[in-house]
Scaffold this motif. Structure first.
Motif: not given
Lengths: 189, 204
Positions: A42-50
């Motif tokens: 999920q870290n990948i998605i959080h980076k994209v979201c941020r």
């Protein structure tokens, strides 16, 4: 009156036919596997979201939409590419083209008002401050440059970048150089 | 202070995001309804497919038939209707195949192209509707303006050219309004996508 009923019937059928991506045959196992894969990465998605949002509410909103899109596409994921690569692709597509932004939450345009960014929690730690500054700089890039910046920071090869974006490697290199120059100007004006 | 030289180091210092979600939260999220732009494009496109022809359903059927009979238009209108219907089915088929091609797994550029192609089908459909409305409209004007029944009602020495010009201007204006409304929706739906697509395509 019967004409209206008929019209209603036809449009309903058409609508169902077009949007009903039924999940028949998708077992509970697949759901479980998806949830655990996603939780792990999920870290990948959080980076994209941020990268693409400027406050917590929008971040969560985008994360949710990416999760829905990933799950929709998951049965088709054959493992030909790495799970993380596949995730990047779906996440970028959602952030750039699919996500319908609500204006009060998100501003991904190049013209950017710094004041809005205060909504993200303030960080006390020096390290967090630096990361925050980096994100603030990335926010000033346009949608495509944001993707390039993120892929660069994640150490992706030009081959992978070109595949993710769907452009030639040469074009990816040219764009990357331009993005780096722009980022440099933003960081050290 | 991050610089271009050390941003990768700064980036790597990132730990888990503070809003990390639990398995339960992810499970709940994945079953929520999507609010993607494509869904809106689909809904609006379906409306656009229906709207240009919806008024046909509310027409005074007998009145229309009487009108056609009066001006000997019944045969040709039947032909127009059949052709129109076949063309609509063709457009819906093309739209559906294009729509099915849209998938979040594609490369960023491919997805944009597929969305744009899907919308283009609707664009051509709208243009086709304006064109066919124009053709049928002019045909009806022609038949009516030629008919004895119509000419009898006119005062003597009426300038037919003027009647034609006025009829065409009014009719053209209605079609123009229709086109304008469509362009606004089109622009509103695709402005950002087009900007991003251009940015991606640019290669200087």
């Amino acid at each position: 009156m019967y004409r209206l009923y008929f019209l209603n019937f036809v449009t309903n059928r058409l609508f169902l036919l077009l949007i009903n991506k039924s999940t028949k045959g998708v077992t509970k196992d697949l759901e479980k596997k998806f949830v655990s894969d996603l939780e792990k990465h999920q870290n990948i998605i959080h980076k994209v979201c941020r990268t693409y949002t400027i406050n917590e509410a929008a971040h969560k909103d985008l994360f949710q939409e990416i999760t829905i899109q990933l799950w929709k596409a998951y049965p088709k994921f054959r493992g030909e590419s790495k799970f993380s690569t596949w995730m990047y692709r779906v996440a970028f597509n959602t952030a750039i083209s699919l996500y319908r932004k609500s204006k009060k939450n998100v501003d991904t345009g190049p013209i950017y008002d710094n004041l809005k960014e205060l909504e993200y929690q303030d960080y006390n730690d020096e390290k967090d401050k630096q990361i925050d500054m980096l994100y603030k700089a990335i926010h000033k890039l346009n949608d495509i440059e944001k993707a390039l910046a993120l892929l660069y920071l994640e150490d992706k090869s030009y081959k992978e970048i070109s595949k993710t974006l769907g452009i030639s490697e040469i074009n990816a290199r040219v764009k990357m150089n331009r993005t780096k120059i722009k980022l440099k100007k933003i960081l050290n004006p | 202070m991050p610089t271009l030289e050390n941003i990768k180091d700064v980036w790597k210092k990132q730990e888990d995001c503070k809003y990390n979600f639990s398995k339960q939260e992810i499970f709940e999220m994945m079953h929520l309804k999507s609010s993607s732009a494509v869904k809106w494009i689909l809904i609006i496109s379906i409306l656009e497919f229906i709207l240009p022809n919806i008024f046909l359903l509310f027409f005074d059927y007998q009145g229309t038939v009487d009108f056609y009979n009066k001006y000997e238009l019944t045969g040709i209108m039947g032909v127009y209707f059949v052709i129109h219907f076949i063309i609509i089915l063709f457009f819906i088929y093309i739209f559906y195949t294009n729509y099915r091609r849209i998938s979040a797994e594609q490369s960023v550029k491919e997805l944009m192209e597929n969305i744009l192609r899907t919308r283009k089908t609707v664009k051509y459909y709208i243009y086709y509707n304006i064109a066919i409305a124009g053709v049928i409209g002019v045909h009806i004007f022609y038949k009516v303006f030629q008919s004895e029944i119509f000419l009898e009602q006119l005062p003597e020495n009426t300038n037919m050219t003027l009647i034609w010009v006025m009829a065409l201007l009014m009719f053209g204006f209605v079609l123009f309004l229709f086109w304008l409304v469509y362009r606004l929706i089109y622009g509103f739906l695709l402005r950002k996508l087009k900007l991003n697509y251009r940015e991606l395509e640019k290669t200087e």
